[in-house]
Scaffold this active site. Structure first.
Site, PDB file in Angstrom:
ATOM      1  N   LYS A  74       4.274 -30.749 -22.700  1.00 14.68           N
ATOM      2  CA  LYS A  74       4.730 -32.058 -22.734  1.00 14.68           C
ATOM      3  C   LYS A  74       5.329 -32.237 -24.016  1.00 14.68           C
ATOM      4  O   LYS A  74       6.231 -33.320 -24.152  1.00 14.68           O
ATOM      5  CB  LYS A  74       3.549 -33.134 -22.532  1.00 14.68           C
ATOM      6  N   ASP A 117      11.787 -21.125 -21.530  1.00 12.45           N
ATOM      7  CA  ASP A 117      13.074 -21.529 -21.728  1.00 12.45           C
ATOM      8  C   ASP A 117      13.073 -22.903 -22.381  1.00 12.45           C
ATOM      9  O   ASP A 117      13.934 -23.191 -23.469  1.00 12.45           O
ATOM     10  CB  ASP A 117      14.169 -21.937 -20.333  1.00 12.45           C
ATOM     11  N   GLY A 118      12.155 -24.001 -22.121  1.00 14.23           N
ATOM     12  CA  GLY A 118      12.091 -25.379 -22.810  1.00 14.23           C
ATOM     13  C   GLY A 118      11.640 -24.939 -24.279  1.00 14.23           C
ATOM     14  O   GLY A 118      12.111 -25.503 -25.049  1.00 14.23           O
ATOM     15  N   ASP A 147       6.682 -17.413 -14.271  1.00 14.57           N
ATOM     16  CA  ASP A 147       7.905 -17.364 -13.323  1.00 14.57           C
ATOM     17  C   ASP A 147       9.023 -16.576 -13.564  1.00 14.57           C
ATOM     18  O   ASP A 147       9.652 -16.311 -12.429  1.00 14.57           O
ATOM     19  CB  ASP A 147       8.631 -18.926 -13.393  1.00 14.57           C
ATOM     20  N   ARG A 182      -3.685 -16.926  13.776  1.00 10.24           N
ATOM     21  CA  ARG A 182      -3.199 -18.264  13.061  1.00 10.24           C
ATOM     22  C   ARG A 182      -1.924 -17.613  12.211  1.00 10.24           C
ATOM     23  O   ARG A 182      -1.870 -16.598  12.051  1.00 10.24           O
ATOM     24  CB  ARG A 182      -4.102 -19.019  12.161  1.00 10.24           C
ATOM     25  N   GLY A 190       6.017 -20.746  -9.269  1.00  3.60           N
ATOM     26  CA  GLY A 190       7.747 -19.970  -9.747  1.00  3.60           C
ATOM     27  C   GLY A 190       8.730 -20.907 -10.169  1.00  3.60           C
ATOM     28  O   GLY A 190       9.682 -20.389 -10.400  1.00  3.60           O
ATOM     29  N   ARG A 191       8.397 -22.262 -10.120  1.00  7.25           N
ATOM     30  CA  ARG A 191       9.513 -23.315 -10.294  1.00  7.25           C
ATOM     31  C   ARG A 191      10.631 -22.989  -9.432  1.00  7.25           C
ATOM     32  O   ARG A 191      10.444 -22.885  -8.434  1.00  7.25           O
ATOM     33  CB  ARG A 191      10.188 -23.210 -11.752  1.00  7.25           C
ATOM     34  N   ARG A 286      -2.097 -22.913   9.078  1.00  4.14           N
ATOM     35  CA  ARG A 286      -2.915 -23.346   8.219  1.00  4.14           C
ATOM     36  C   ARG A 286      -2.009 -22.922   6.660  1.00  4.14           C
ATOM     37  O   ARG A 286      -1.407 -22.177   6.665  1.00  4.14           O
ATOM     38  CB  ARG A 286      -4.342 -22.834   7.914  1.00  4.14           C
ATOM     39  N   ARG A 295      -2.363 -18.597 -13.193  1.00  4.46           N
ATOM     40  CA  ARG A 295      -2.104 -18.666 -14.472  1.00  4.46           C
ATOM     41  C   ARG A 295      -3.227 -18.731 -15.195  1.00  4.46           C
ATOM     42  O   ARG A 295      -3.352 -18.057 -16.303  1.00  4.46           O
ATOM     43  CB  ARG A 295      -1.773 -20.130 -14.795  1.00  4.46           C
TER      44      ARG A 295
HETATM   45  O1  F6P Z   1       6.021 -22.468 -15.413  1.00  5.21           O
HETATM   46  C1  F6P Z   1       5.025 -22.386 -14.905  1.00  5.21           C
HETATM   47  C2  F6P Z   1       4.499 -23.016 -13.880  1.00  5.21           C
HETATM   48  O2  F6P Z   1       3.141 -22.888 -13.566  1.00  5.21           O
HETATM   49  C3  F6P Z   1       5.352 -23.173 -12.839  1.00  5.21           C
HETATM   50  O3  F6P Z   1       5.349 -22.202 -11.858  1.00  5.21           O
HETATM   51  C4  F6P Z   1       4.894 -24.445 -12.131  1.00  5.21           C
HETATM   52  O4  F6P Z   1       6.084 -25.271 -11.425  1.00  5.21           O
HETATM   53  C5  F6P Z   1       4.425 -25.501 -13.361  1.00  5.21           C
HETATM   54  O5  F6P Z   1       4.358 -24.399 -14.345  1.00  5.21           O
HETATM   55  C6  F6P Z   1       3.287 -26.178 -13.143  1.00  5.21           C
HETATM   56  O6  F6P Z   1       3.070 -26.959 -14.214  1.00  5.21           O
HETATM   57  P1  F6P Z   1       1.792 -27.743 -14.616  1.00  5.21           P
HETATM   58  O7  F6P Z   1       0.872 -26.805 -15.406  1.00  5.21           O
HETATM   59  O8  F6P Z   1       2.087 -28.951 -15.476  1.00  5.21           O
HETATM   60  O9  F6P Z   1       1.270 -28.324 -13.245  1.00  5.21           O
END
Ligand code: F6P
Length: 368
Positions: A74, A117-118, A147, A182, A190-191, A286, A295
């Site tokens: 953030k 990238d950010g 990602d 099922r 992965g965004r 489901r 992560r």
């Molecule tokens: O960029 C890594 C990532 O885990 C993405 O795959 C996912 O969309 C995002 O971050 C989730 O962000 P947060 O931890 O803020 O929920």
């Protein structure tokens, strides 16, 4: 006084960050640098939280998940959320000058940033602001993200661990799907890129893989499930990327966080696919959302190796006198690129990717 390097782990965390810290700090310390660990990503620069790391801090952390420095997705010094106004709108402040003052006070000449990238954008903006003010700040990037969507490198550390976790989950879901006849839908992260879904889907033999790059059709997915059922396969596995969307439709957003530089949090597509498939086929469906499990924890061996290579490359570039670069892998070889290269872009799955082709050849459906 020893030369000082600032080390930041920024953005969403991922396995391998500690391996990078170790790979940067050990050679740096041996070369006589002081390594200043900045806490919680760029938030540490904004709030003045940092400390000189000792050899003991960075030893024994290779296989440890998370980051000993902490992270934040953030804190953007250029647009830092400080509160809300009377209309509920987030108030942003530019704290770059404050960060640069701190960097000067701490006599940090180089900032090594493990980020996506950010974070690379923030780092190169800081360097540009420093240059404009007549100061010199060298920034080195280490490409991080589960990602795998950074432009300039064909792989980022953390990705292979996320794929391994997702593959294991898909394998496990398959046995229970088979027992209960099922459809099981597994939503992976992965965004806006489908790399995790594509790789874990292929690795686990998912019947349907849905990625953002190939918009899907609910009826096509349902058809695939029906055909499998007619052929005696009484279960189906769908691996869906969180950023996948229906043809002509929208991405599924679970949350909007206006205080974040990247405010959209994806989520919900797994449930939508499971509900639609059940409605259309009559087969019980489901869904599972893997979320941050992907992560967490220890990096797989390949990520420990990659993190060590990329981290060491970053510090060796500093020693060679290179400026504003990002360690990278291209054509399977370790290299480096201009740190501006990944800024503001995302590397998505090309439609002619060999793995898309191979998946289709083994009868994997992309829901299109
Ligand atoms: O960029 C890594 C990532 O885990 C993405 O795959 C996912 O969309 C995002 O971050 C989730 O962000 P947060 O931890 O803020 O929920």
């Amino acid at each position: 006084m020893a030369k000082r390097i600032g080390l930041i782990t920024a953005g969403g965390d991922c396995p391998g960050l500690n391996a990078v810290i170790r790979a940067v700090a050990k050679p740096a310390m041996r070369e006589g640098f002081e390594v200043v660990g900045i806490s919680d990503g760029f938030l540490g620069l904004i709030e003045d939280h940092m400390r000189v790391l000792s050899f003991n801090d960075v030893s024994g952390i290779l296989a440890q998940g998370g980051t000993i420095l902490g992270s934040s997705n953030k804190a953007n010094p250029g647009k830092f959320a400080v509160g809300v106004d009377k209309d509920g709108k987030v108030i942003m402040e530019d704290r770059r000058e404050q960060c640069l003052q701190l960097i000067r006070r701490e006599k940090i000449e180089t900032l090594i940033v493990a980020g996506g990238d950010g974070s690379m954008t923030i780092a190169s903006e800081l360097a540009a602001a420093a240059h404009k003010a007549g100061h010199s700040l060298n920034v080195m990037g280490v490409p991080k993200t589960i990602d795998n969507d950074l432009v300039g490198t064909e792989i980022t550390f953390g990705f292979q661990t996320a794929v391994s976790i997702a593959t294991d989950a898909l394998d496990r879901v398959k046995t229970t799907a088979a027992s209960h006849h099922r459809v099981m839908v597994v939503e992976v992260m992965g965004r806006n890129a489908g790399w995790i879904a594509l790789h874990s889907g292929v690795a686990s033999g998912a019947d349907v893989i849905l990625i953002p790059e190939i918009p899907f059709d609910f009826e096509a997915i349902s058809d695939c499930v029906r055909v499998r059922s007619r052929h005696g396969k009484r279960y189906s596995i769908v691996c869906v990327a969180e950023g996948a969307k229906p043809k002509g439709g929208q991405i599924f957003v679970s949350k909007v966080d206006p205080t974040s530089p990247d405010p959209i949090r994806l989520g919900g597509v797994g449930k939508a696919v499971a509900d639609e498939v059940e409605k259309r086929t009559g087969i019980e469906s489901r869904y599972v959302v893997l979320g941050h499990v992907q992560r967490g924890g220890s990096p797989v061996a390949d990520d420990r190796v990659l993190s060590t290579l990329l981290g060491e490359r970053a510090i060796s570039m500093v020693l060679e006198g290179k400026r504003d670069r990002m360690a990278a892998v291209q054509h399977g070889r370790l290299t480096d690129v201009d740190i501006n290269l990944p800024c503001g872009k995302q590397r998505t799955v090309p439609l002619d990717d060999p793995l898309v082709r191979a998946a289709k050849e083994v009868e994997t459906h992309f829901g299109d």
